[in-house]
Design an enzyme around this catalytic site. Structure first.
Site, short mmCIF file in Angstrom:
data_model
loop_
_atom_site.label_atom_id
_atom_site.label_comp_id
_atom_site.label_asym_id
_atom_site.label_seq_id
_atom_site.Cartn_x
_atom_site.Cartn_y
_atom_site.Cartn_z
N SER A 580 1.37 -0.75 -0.23
CA SER A 580 -0.07 0.17 -0.15
C SER A 580 0.75 1.14 -0.19
O SER A 580 1.62 1.64 -1.11
CB SER A 580 -0.89 -0.06 1.54
N ASP A 665 -10.33 -3.65 -6.11
CA ASP A 665 -9.36 -2.87 -4.06
C ASP A 665 -9.86 -1.89 -4.30
O ASP A 665 -10.29 -0.97 -5.30
CB ASP A 665 -7.53 -2.69 -4.48
N HIS A 700 -8.23 -5.19 -1.61
CA HIS A 700 -7.07 -4.59 -1.03
C HIS A 700 -6.19 -5.56 -0.12
O HIS A 700 -4.82 -5.30 0.32
CB HIS A 700 -7.07 -2.99 -0.45
#
Length: 728
Positions: A580, A665, A700
């Site tokens: 991330s 995501d 995610h």
């Protein structure tokens, strides 16, 4: 109180030949563009897919940027050309790793076989009920249950997530909550992996599901004391920002729900929750640098919310109600925060505030929890997260002690305030996670549960260390590390450096069941606590955000080099990993000093910084302005552009890179890593690999099941192990 949460062989791996950047156009002409009509040809080809160039020009502040791969953005996730490209990349990645398929299976089975399949959480008591979660053998998801009176009573199943997940490639429930009278059970569900949760309700007396289904929420609710009114937070349908709080009465149509709060500032996140005493419905509204909290008596659900303290520039605070007062964690005139108290109803006047725990230049206060005679503060000093208790009456304070030099403590779930025992979590890089209970009066500790591993595990076989390295500007960066003893000299071992470094989030030294598969094969695992985290207090965060962001990246590189200079790790087998915002870290490091590393894993990487932050329709963008800057301001634009990984890809050598993403995501949209992979492959001047792996079913956080999650972990580990020359 806990602040509301608003957060991974056709050819051999190393022999894939790639055209140098100066020959890219010719190579692109010779290689078939990845379109839907030609998918089968590309997927069966040993050559990597070369994404078609479709120039798209962005212009702002008199500056033009050409993005050849902007076409890979598809908000519908249905464009056949885009799906064809992603599938071709998946096929190529699978082909490159095909000769390690058996090894991947072995790693996966090794990890899963460590899991104690029949497992149960520590039960907690609310009124006359004991609530807990359990896993049973072979099941991917938890079962939530309770017993009345004592743990010797008959078990009542609240929900079995395994049954709810049947027929879904992805299933997650991020919140469960029971009404005050223990008769209605509320839970959330997401079957897409976009973190847009539906709320459902079960009548625990009849066992039937209610007709009420509330869509597009954050997942959590707050119960009023009438046991029929709930407050929930709705997400914006485009940006996915939580921005509205509604009141819903069970048995009524959701179209009739009443809007009780709407946040006008799109840089804020909001959440609705019940105070720990259960006496108040709370609304939290927070941006990166300021907060406002509202409250309403839980026995007056039709009433009007009031502000604890109106928002002020750069003022962040949280509150917990206790004996008619707000106990307030605040950074008002206190960079690392302090604790104050004020009468409920009078807290809007700071003249009424009284200091309870003063500011400390060396100690960052994270959170607080109130008990009958004690206040417990969760804090960090010298990089170590730990707990301190203070007696309300005498002012006596004491630390909750540990025998290890590097560890992590945090307050566990303590639903009741009217006693002096506290549950807390403890683990380290070598010690399995534990839940303990301490009598705050006597300091007597009771181990309630320690995680277990199937098979032999002795923490004495592993060495945990903590050291500091000097960054290029003289800052001292803490580093936590762990390795297995007795596997040869450290300078002959592969070194994996993992970090994050954004949002003030600190990667604490915690135990990892899966990491043993690397440690047992000789890997050294290091965590540099770089700026942008709060490892050394709030200033450590301030020094790694906005116009100081470059410190995050150079700290990581400097830490890696310092470890090697101390003969920690084999310089030819150094690996980088981040996800991330940590994937942003990977992208910048790859551009700045990528060949320091033999390989990198960039998980769900935030790499197209400028384009994303210019698009306020992309989920989460506006809430990030105080972290990265707003590129509509030229000074922020210029600074962000100077490090944006996608924009700064250039004709140079790059290490082997594995990029992972999820099609759905909601935090980092899939097209960022997809475009980055395409541009890296176009520009790099050596024959190192660029692999893009897209999970077409998830978002995610990856897969949702407790076993299936580790399939991707095993693939990641195999990538590193193969690069390191370790085959078994």
């Amino acid at each position: 109180m806990k602040k509301p949460l608003l957060c991974l062989a056709v050819f051999s791996l190393l022999s894939c030949q790639q055209q140098p950047a100066e020959e890219t156009d010719t190579a692109a002409e010779q290689a078939a563009p990845t379109t839907n009509q030609e998918t089968e040809t590309v997927m069966n080809s040993p050559q990597p897919p070369m994404a078609e160039k479709r120039p798209h020009v962005f212009e702002i502040h008199g500056d033009q940027r050409t993005d050849n791969y902007h076409w890979l953005r598809d908000d519908t996730r249905e464009d056949p050309d885009v799906l064809a490209y992603l599938n071709a990349e998946n096929a190529y990645a699978e082909g490159q790793m095909a000769d390690s398929e058996a090894f991947t299976d072995r790693i996966y089975n090794e990890i899963v076989n460590r899991i104690v399949q029949n497992d149960e959480s520590v039960p907690y008591q609310i009124d006359d009920f004991w609530y807990y979660r359990k896993y049973t053998e072979g099941q991917e998801y938890p079962i939530y249950a309770r017993k009345k009176g004592s743990m010797d009573a008959d078990e009542e199943i609240l929900i079995d997530v395994n049954k709810l997940a049947e027929g879904h490639a992805y299933y997650a429930s991020n919140s469960q909550s029971v009404s005050h009278d223990h008769k209605i059970y509320a839970f959330s569900e997401d079957t897409v992996s976009r973190r847009q949760y539906d709320l459902r309700f079960k009548d625990l007396e009849t066992g039937e599901m209610l007709d009420d289904v509330i869509k597009n929420t954050t997942g959590s609710i707050a119960w009023a004391k009438d046991n029929k009114t709930v407050f929930y937070t709705r997400k914006h349908p485009t940006t996915l920002l939580p921005y509205q709080v509604f009141r819903h009465e069970l048995g009524t149509a959701t179209d009739d729900d009443v809007l009780v709060y709407e946040e006008p500032d799109n840089t804020f996140y909001i959440a609705a929750y019940t105070s720990r005493s259960k006496d108040y419905i709370m609304i939290y509204a927070g941006a990166t640098t300021l907060t406002e909290i509202f409250y309403l008596a839980a026995d007056d659900p039709q009433g009007e919310f009031q502000s604890v303290l109106p928002r002020e520039p750069k003022h962040e605070y949280t509150v917990e109600d206790f004996n008619g007062q707000w106990v307030i964690k605040t950074n008002w005139q206190a960079l690392n925060s302090r604790v104050m108290k004020a009468p409920i109803g009078e807290s809007g006047n700071k003249d009424q505030w009284q200091e309870v725990v003063p500011h400390d230049d060396e100690t960052l206060i994270y959170d607080l929890e109130t008990f009958k005679d004690w206040l417990v503060v969760e804090q960090r000093k010298n990089g170590i997260r730990h707990l301190k208790a203070m007696n309300w009456e005498t002012g006596e304070s004491k630390l909750i002690q540990s025998e290890e030099p590097a560890y992590t403590m945090s307050v566990a779930y303590n639903p009741q305030q009217d006693h002096n025992t506290m549950r807390y979590n403890y683990d380290s890089l070598t010690q399995l996670g534990s839940v303990l209970e301490i009598d705050l009066d006597s300091d007597e500790k009771t181990l309630l549960k320690q995680d277990k591993i199937n098979g032999a595990y002795d923490p004495e076989d592993y060495q945990s260390k903590r050291l500091e390295i000097e960054a290029r500007d003289g800052a001292m960066v803490p580093v936590s590390m762990v390795y297995k003893k007795g596997m040869g000299e450290l300078d002959k071992r592969p070194l994996l450096v993992y970090a994050y470094g954004s949002y003030g989030s600190s990667i604490d030294p915690r135990f990892s069941l899966s990491r043993l598969s690397l440690l047992d094969r000789g890997f050294i695992y290091a965590i540099p606590h770089i700026r942008g985290s709060q490892a050394k207090g709030r200033q450590w965060y301030e020094d790694g955000k906005m116009f100081n962001k470059m410190n995050t990246f150079t700290d990581y590189i400097d830490a890696t080099k310092a470890l090697l200079a101390q003969n920690i790790g084999d310089a030819k087998r150094v690996y980088a990993w981040g996800g991330s915002a940590g994937g942003l870290l990977m992208g910048v490091v790859a551009n700045l000093d990528g060949m320091l590393y033999d390989g990198m894993i960039a998980a769900v990487p935030f790499v197209d910084v400028v384009t994303t932050m210019l698009d306020e329709d992309i989920p989460l963008t506006t809430g990030e302005f105080d972290e990265w800057g707003n590129p509509k301001n030229k000074d922020s634009y210029d600074y962000m552009l100077s490090y944006s990984p996608y924009d700064q890809v250039k004709a140079q050598d790059y290490p082997n890179i594995l990029i992972t993403t999820g099609l759905h995501d909601s935090q980092v949209q899939y097209w960022e890593p997809a475009k980055w992979a395409a541009k890296l492959r176009e520009m790099k001047t050596n024959d190192k690999l660029v692999l893009l792996r897209t999970n077409m079913d998830t978002g995610h956080g990856g897969a949702s099941g407790r076993f299936s999650y580790f399939k991707e972990t095993a693939q990641d580990y195999t990538f590193l192990l193969k690069l390191a020359g370790i085959k078994e």
